[in-house]
Every structure is written in C-alpha cells, then in structure tokens.
Scaffold this motif. Structure first.
Motif, PDB file in Angstrom:
ATOM      1  N   PRO A  62      38.601 -50.637 -20.564  1.00 16.30           N
ATOM      2  CA  PRO A  62      38.358 -52.070 -20.791  1.00 16.30           C
ATOM      3  C   PRO A  62      39.623 -52.915 -20.680  1.00 16.30           C
ATOM      4  O   PRO A  62      39.568 -54.061 -20.245  1.00 16.30           O
ATOM      5  CB  PRO A  62      37.771 -52.139 -22.198  1.00 16.30           C
ATOM      6  CG  PRO A  62      37.917 -50.795 -22.786  1.00 16.30           C
ATOM      7  CD  PRO A  62      38.239 -49.832 -21.707  1.00 16.30           C
ATOM      8  N   TRP A  63      40.781 -52.370 -21.027  1.00 20.14           N
ATOM      9  CA  TRP A  63      42.023 -53.141 -20.930  1.00 20.14           C
ATOM     10  C   TRP A  63      42.392 -53.410 -19.479  1.00 20.14           C
ATOM     11  O   TRP A  63      42.985 -54.442 -19.172  1.00 20.14           O
ATOM     12  CB  TRP A  63      43.167 -52.429 -21.640  1.00 20.14           C
ATOM     13  CG  TRP A  63      42.913 -52.292 -23.111  1.00 20.14           C
ATOM     14  CD1 TRP A  63      42.645 -51.140 -23.786  1.00 20.14           C
ATOM     15  CD2 TRP A  63      42.856 -53.337 -24.073  1.00 20.14           C
ATOM     16  NE1 TRP A  63      42.429 -51.404 -25.108  1.00 20.14           N
ATOM     17  CE2 TRP A  63      42.560 -52.757 -25.321  1.00 20.14           C
ATOM     18  CE3 TRP A  63      43.017 -54.723 -24.013  1.00 20.14           C
ATOM     19  CZ2 TRP A  63      42.436 -53.499 -26.483  1.00 20.14           C
ATOM     20  CZ3 TRP A  63      42.895 -55.454 -25.174  1.00 20.14           C
ATOM     21  CH2 TRP A  63      42.606 -54.853 -26.392  1.00 20.14           C
ATOM     22  N   SER A  64      42.023 -52.519 -18.573  1.00 23.47           N
ATOM     23  CA  SER A  64      42.336 -52.738 -17.160  1.00 23.47           C
ATOM     24  C   SER A  64      41.533 -53.913 -16.598  1.00 23.47           C
ATOM     25  O   SER A  64      41.987 -54.586 -15.676  1.00 23.47           O
ATOM     26  CB  SER A  64      42.071 -51.470 -16.351  1.00 23.47           C
ATOM     27  OG  SER A  64      40.690 -51.200 -16.267  1.00 23.47           O
ATOM     28  N   LEU A  65      40.351 -54.169 -17.161  1.00 22.99           N
ATOM     29  CA  LEU A  65      39.558 -55.310 -16.713  1.00 22.99           C
ATOM     30  C   LEU A  65      40.219 -56.630 -17.087  1.00 22.99           C
ATOM     31  O   LEU A  65      40.153 -57.596 -16.332  1.00 22.99           O
ATOM     32  CB  LEU A  65      38.151 -55.245 -17.309  1.00 22.99           C
ATOM     33  CG  LEU A  65      37.263 -54.127 -16.775  1.00 22.99           C
ATOM     34  CD1 LEU A  65      35.950 -54.103 -17.529  1.00 22.99           C
ATOM     35  CD2 LEU A  65      37.037 -54.289 -15.296  1.00 22.99           C
ATOM     36  N   LEU A  66      40.868 -56.660 -18.242  1.00 23.42           N
ATOM     37  CA  LEU A  66      41.559 -57.884 -18.652  1.00 23.42           C
ATOM     38  C   LEU A  66      42.708 -58.219 -17.709  1.00 23.42           C
ATOM     39  O   LEU A  66      43.060 -59.380 -17.547  1.00 23.42           O
ATOM     40  CB  LEU A  66      42.076 -57.744 -20.085  1.00 23.42           C
ATOM     41  CG  LEU A  66      40.993 -57.648 -21.161  1.00 23.42           C
ATOM     42  CD1 LEU A  66      41.618 -57.394 -22.524  1.00 23.42           C
ATOM     43  CD2 LEU A  66      40.148 -58.908 -21.176  1.00 23.42           C
ATOM     44  N   ALA A  67      43.296 -57.211 -17.085  1.00 24.07           N
ATOM     45  CA  ALA A  67      44.389 -57.416 -16.136  1.00 24.07           C
ATOM     46  C   ALA A  67      43.858 -57.575 -14.706  1.00 24.07           C
ATOM     47  O   ALA A  67      44.646 -57.651 -13.767  1.00 24.07           O
ATOM     48  CB  ALA A  67      45.361 -56.243 -16.200  1.00 24.07           C
ATOM     49  N   PHE A  68      42.534 -57.617 -14.534  1.00 23.13           N
ATOM     50  CA  PHE A  68      41.887 -57.730 -13.228  1.00 23.13           C
ATOM     51  C   PHE A  68      42.288 -56.590 -12.293  1.00 23.13           C
ATOM     52  O   PHE A  68      42.382 -56.767 -11.082  1.00 23.13           O
ATOM     53  CB  PHE A  68      42.189 -59.090 -12.574  1.00 23.13           C
ATOM     54  CG  PHE A  68      41.665 -60.243 -13.370  1.00 23.13           C
ATOM     55  CD1 PHE A  68      40.305 -60.499 -13.433  1.00 23.13           C
ATOM     56  CD2 PHE A  68      42.531 -61.059 -14.086  1.00 23.13           C
ATOM     57  CE1 PHE A  68      39.822 -61.550 -14.180  1.00 23.13           C
ATOM     58  CE2 PHE A  68      42.054 -62.107 -14.836  1.00 23.13           C
ATOM     59  CZ  PHE A  68      40.691 -62.357 -14.879  1.00 23.13           C
ATOM     60  N   PRO A  83      40.693 -53.066 -12.424  1.00 29.78           N
ATOM     61  CA  PRO A  83      39.848 -52.037 -13.043  1.00 29.78           C
ATOM     62  C   PRO A  83      40.227 -50.629 -12.583  1.00 29.78           C
ATOM     63  O   PRO A  83      40.517 -50.401 -11.410  1.00 29.78           O
ATOM     64  CB  PRO A  83      38.436 -52.393 -12.600  1.00 29.78           C
ATOM     65  CG  PRO A  83      38.577 -53.388 -11.523  1.00 29.78           C
ATOM     66  CD  PRO A  83      39.944 -53.962 -11.570  1.00 29.78           C
TER      67      PRO A  83
END
Length: 181
Positions: free
Chosen positions: A41-47, A49
């Motif tokens: 989920p943290w990788s999604l915040l950094a765009f 994935p």
C-alpha cells in the motif's frame, strides 16, 4: 491463461486458484494450485505500485520445447569457431544468480513458495535437467531480510540443497548453502 477461481480481498490482494498457462500449441507451460499477490500500500502512495507479498504453491513449470529452425532457413555464411555451449549456459546461470543475490533486498516483496517443480523438456541441452523447490521463504523485519529455501536440482544426478541468507539494513549479506550429492 485459465483459472478456477479469482478472489479479491482487502487490502489490495488477489488470489487465483487452478491457474494454467498454455502456449499456442496448447501445451501447458505453468500449472499452479494457488497464486496470491498483494500490493504494497505504501508504494501506491508514491505512484510506483509494486508487490508487497507473493505466494505460489503446488506449481509445475514446463518451458516449451525450443522450435527447430524452418527447413527453408539459410545456413550462416561464415562458420563461427566451435563454442562450448554448456560452459556458456553455466556462465549465464551463474551471472543471473549473482545479479539476483546482489539486488537490494529491502526492495524485494515477501515471498512464500511451496512445492514448485521445474521440468525441462527431454532432449533439451540445458545444464539444469529439472528442479524441485520444496519451500522458500523471503521475509523482512527491522533486522533486515532473510531468505531460506530447500529443494533439489537435477544435474547429471540429483543434488539436494538448503540455503539461508540474510541481508542487514545496509544490504550486507551473510549466509550459507549446503549441497548433498
């Protein structure tokens, strides 16, 4: 590709059962009882994935047989010096393993593999004739990353192996492997 069930779960996880991949001739290349992938989920915040966890169980991998050259294919004009294909394949495999082991471990997803078999087609001149991975676990903790695995490789004779590797937070590596002939 075909599968029996596809289940999506919170947070961002997909589980596929009865998975099969076939080639254009209808030969089964991959068959797996279960494949699970969960996004970090943290990788999604950094765009950006990326998987946070992957799990594969009870799988058979069968690379397709290499296609022979067509009958109307012209021979090369100049003959190359004889090469040692077995030594080159071994060198490529060793290079691939070295690149994998030198990758920054903190970026790798949690990985759980159980009962995976690689079957090499008969007559193929590959150095590896087949392999069975009984289990593999790659997990992260504040102390670093740990990889443990056990299985067997089929070379001229079967070679069992067990390995344990650890990466500390600065990506320094330590570990060992045991091979039983």
């Amino acid at each position: 590709a075909s599968w029996r069930t596809l289940a999506l779960a919170f947070p961002l996880e997909a589980r596929i059962t009865g998975l099969a991949f076939t080639d254009a001739r209808g030969d089964t290349l991959v068959r797996a009882d279960s494949l699970t992938a969960a996004l970090d989920p943290w990788s999604l915040l950094a765009f950006r994935p990326r998987p946070g966890r992957l799990a594969l169980s009870h799988a058979r991998l069968r690379p397709g047989a290499r296609a022979a050259a067509a009958a109307d294919t012209l021979a090369p004009e100049e003959e190359e010096a004889p090469r040692r294909p077995r030594a080159e394949k071994l060198r490529r495999e060793a290079g691939s393993l070295a690149r994998l082991l030198l990758a920054p471990a903190r970026r790798l997803p949690r990985l759980v593999v159980r009962d995976v078999t690689l079957e090499v087609p008969p007559g193929d001149e590959a150095l590896l004739r087949g392999a069975h991975l009984a289990w593999l676990d790659l997990d992260r903790s504040p102390a670093g990353v740990r990889l443990r695995a056990a299985g067997a490789r089929a070379l001229e004779a079967e070679v069992s192996f067990a390995l344990a590797l650890a990466w500390d937070p600065a990506d320094r590596r330590a570990g060992g492997a045991r091979f039983v002939l």
